[in-house]
Design an enzyme around this catalytic site. Sequence first.
Site, PDB file in Angstrom:
ATOM      1  N   VAL A  72       0.839  -1.205   0.000  1.00  0.00           N
ATOM      2  CA  VAL A  72       0.000   0.000   0.000  1.00  0.00           C
ATOM      3  C   VAL A  72       0.872   1.252   0.000  1.00  0.00           C
ATOM      4  O   VAL A  72       0.414   2.336  -0.352  1.00  0.00           O
ATOM      5  CB  VAL A  72      -0.955   0.017   1.216  1.00  0.00           C
ATOM      6  CG1 VAL A  72      -1.953  -1.100   1.119  1.00  0.00           C
ATOM      7  CG2 VAL A  72      -0.196  -0.064   2.536  1.00  0.00           C
ATOM      8  N   ALA A  73       2.130   1.117   0.397  1.00  0.00           N
ATOM      9  CA  ALA A  73       3.083   2.230   0.365  1.00  0.00           C
ATOM     10  C   ALA A  73       4.491   1.662   0.266  1.00  0.00           C
ATOM     11  O   ALA A  73       4.779   0.597   0.804  1.00  0.00           O
ATOM     12  CB  ALA A  73       2.945   3.100   1.614  1.00  0.00           C
ATOM     13  N   SER A  74       5.344   2.386  -0.445  1.00  0.00           N
ATOM     14  CA  SER A  74       6.734   1.959  -0.578  1.00  0.00           C
ATOM     15  C   SER A  74       7.625   3.167  -0.358  1.00  0.00           C
ATOM     16  O   SER A  74       7.579   4.132  -1.120  1.00  0.00           O
ATOM     17  CB  SER A  74       6.978   1.368  -1.972  1.00  0.00           C
ATOM     18  OG  SER A  74       8.313   0.956  -2.117  1.00  0.00           O
ATOM     19  N   ALA A  75       8.403   3.134   0.726  1.00  0.00           N
ATOM     20  CA  ALA A  75       9.248   4.267   1.087  1.00  0.00           C
ATOM     21  C   ALA A  75      10.724   3.893   0.963  1.00  0.00           C
ATOM     22  O   ALA A  75      11.063   2.772   0.567  1.00  0.00           O
ATOM     23  CB  ALA A  75       8.926   4.723   2.507  1.00  0.00           C
ATOM     24  N   SER A  76      11.598   4.814   1.329  1.00  0.00           N
ATOM     25  CA  SER A  76      13.033   4.609   1.124  1.00  0.00           C
ATOM     26  C   SER A  76      13.608   3.527   2.029  1.00  0.00           C
ATOM     27  O   SER A  76      14.522   2.806   1.641  1.00  0.00           O
ATOM     28  CB  SER A  76      13.773   5.927   1.353  1.00  0.00           C
ATOM     29  OG  SER A  76      13.412   6.480   2.600  1.00  0.00           O
ATOM     30  N   GLN A  79       8.669  -0.840   3.242  1.00  0.00           N
ATOM     31  CA  GLN A  79       7.414  -0.787   2.519  1.00  0.00           C
ATOM     32  C   GLN A  79       6.330  -1.421   3.366  1.00  0.00           C
ATOM     33  O   GLN A  79       6.606  -2.227   4.262  1.00  0.00           O
ATOM     34  CB  GLN A  79       7.514  -1.417   1.132  1.00  0.00           C
ATOM     35  CG  GLN A  79       7.848  -2.864   1.028  1.00  0.00           C
ATOM     36  CD  GLN A  79       8.131  -3.250  -0.439  1.00  0.00           C
ATOM     37  OE1 GLN A  79       8.963  -2.619  -1.115  1.00  0.00           O
ATOM     38  NE2 GLN A  79       7.465  -4.270  -0.923  1.00  0.00           N
ATOM     39  N   VAL A  80       5.094  -1.021   3.087  1.00  0.00           N
ATOM     40  CA  VAL A  80       3.973  -1.407   3.938  1.00  0.00           C
ATOM     41  C   VAL A  80       3.014  -2.306   3.172  1.00  0.00           C
ATOM     42  O   VAL A  80       2.598  -1.967   2.054  1.00  0.00           O
ATOM     43  CB  VAL A  80       3.227  -0.153   4.456  1.00  0.00           C
ATOM     44  CG1 VAL A  80       2.035  -0.563   5.327  1.00  0.00           C
ATOM     45  CG2 VAL A  80       4.171   0.750   5.227  1.00  0.00           C
ATOM     46  N   LYS A  94       4.793  -2.924   8.414  1.00  0.00           N
ATOM     47  CA  LYS A  94       5.877  -2.066   7.948  1.00  0.00           C
ATOM     48  C   LYS A  94       7.160  -2.885   8.004  1.00  0.00           C
ATOM     49  O   LYS A  94       7.660  -3.203   9.085  1.00  0.00           O
ATOM     50  CB  LYS A  94       5.981  -0.823   8.833  1.00  0.00           C
ATOM     51  CG  LYS A  94       7.067   0.157   8.392  1.00  0.00           C
ATOM     52  CD  LYS A  94       7.088   1.382   9.303  1.00  0.00           C
ATOM     53  CE  LYS A  94       8.187   2.350   8.909  1.00  0.00           C
ATOM     54  NZ  LYS A  94       8.219   3.551   9.785  1.00  0.00           N
ATOM     55  N   ASP A 229       7.868  14.492  11.050  1.00  0.00           N
ATOM     56  CA  ASP A 229       7.969  14.195   9.614  1.00  0.00           C
ATOM     57  C   ASP A 229       6.608  14.387   8.951  1.00  0.00           C
ATOM     58  O   ASP A 229       6.034  13.442   8.398  1.00  0.00           O
ATOM     59  CB  ASP A 229       8.455  12.752   9.442  1.00  0.00           C
ATOM     60  CG  ASP A 229       8.955  12.472   8.032  1.00  0.00           C
ATOM     61  OD1 ASP A 229       9.142  13.431   7.261  1.00  0.00           O
ATOM     62  OD2 ASP A 229       9.150  11.289   7.697  1.00  0.00           O
TER      63      ASP A 229
END
Length: 264
Positions: A72-76, A79-80, A94, A229
């Site tokens: 559902v989300a991909s960060a640096s 990812q989730v 996460k 953040d």
Amino acid sequence: MRMALEELGPTYVKFGQILSTRQDMLPPGLIEELKRLQDKTNPLPFETIMGVLKNACPGYREYFSEIEEIPVASASLSQVHRARLHDGTPVALKVQRPGIEEIIETDIVILESAARRAERSFPEWKVYNPRGIVRDFAVQIRKELDFLRDGKNADLLRVHMRDLEGVKIPRIYWKYSSRHLLVMEYIEGVRVDNVEAIRAYGHSPKRIAEAGFFAYMKQIFEDGFFHGDPHPGNLIVTKEGELVFLDFGIIGIIRPERRFWFVQ
């Protein structure tokens, strides 16, 4: 530039995320492009993520009835993935990207070298303190790698926000969490900067903004413990009109004596 940062890897993606908040330094077009780094980095294959999950939570089959392959989300740094406990409770997993700590340590050395050379080659850049920026960045990104710290921050912030109407902090499921895996309550919503979607939910963006404003006033001036953040990927609005804070790796602390002078 965004594509170059993505190709260089997670450390530079994180650096780009920080730059995306500096509207005082960069032109609007570049800011808009760098904002895409906030929650849309290239996801890792599901098989790779499952390898981390097996190490971080060996008994995961006993806890989760299903885990969705598409994140559902991909960060640096992570990812989730949405998942479901055996009792039907939806949760968010996460998961830290494998090998990320070694990559970051190498990249920090490179960034430190680049900052030193930048100050030597362009003396006018000293006003921006490149070495200081990299030094602070290194301290913070190392903290973010510890998901236990992330979860504890969420717990404390949830206690502080419990009586504030219209604000929500997801619950952490400690039974399944570890340093590289954080299992939390899954909350669905739209990004806080998606004004049209908020209006489609039947809520006033002005009221949502006020809820966020009062939440930060309490966090900064009363609690001295604030979510550090607040980019649009970390703030969502639910159908019920609640403002939800996500990602607690960066937290600011203000000591009582400094809070006193801020209030004055």
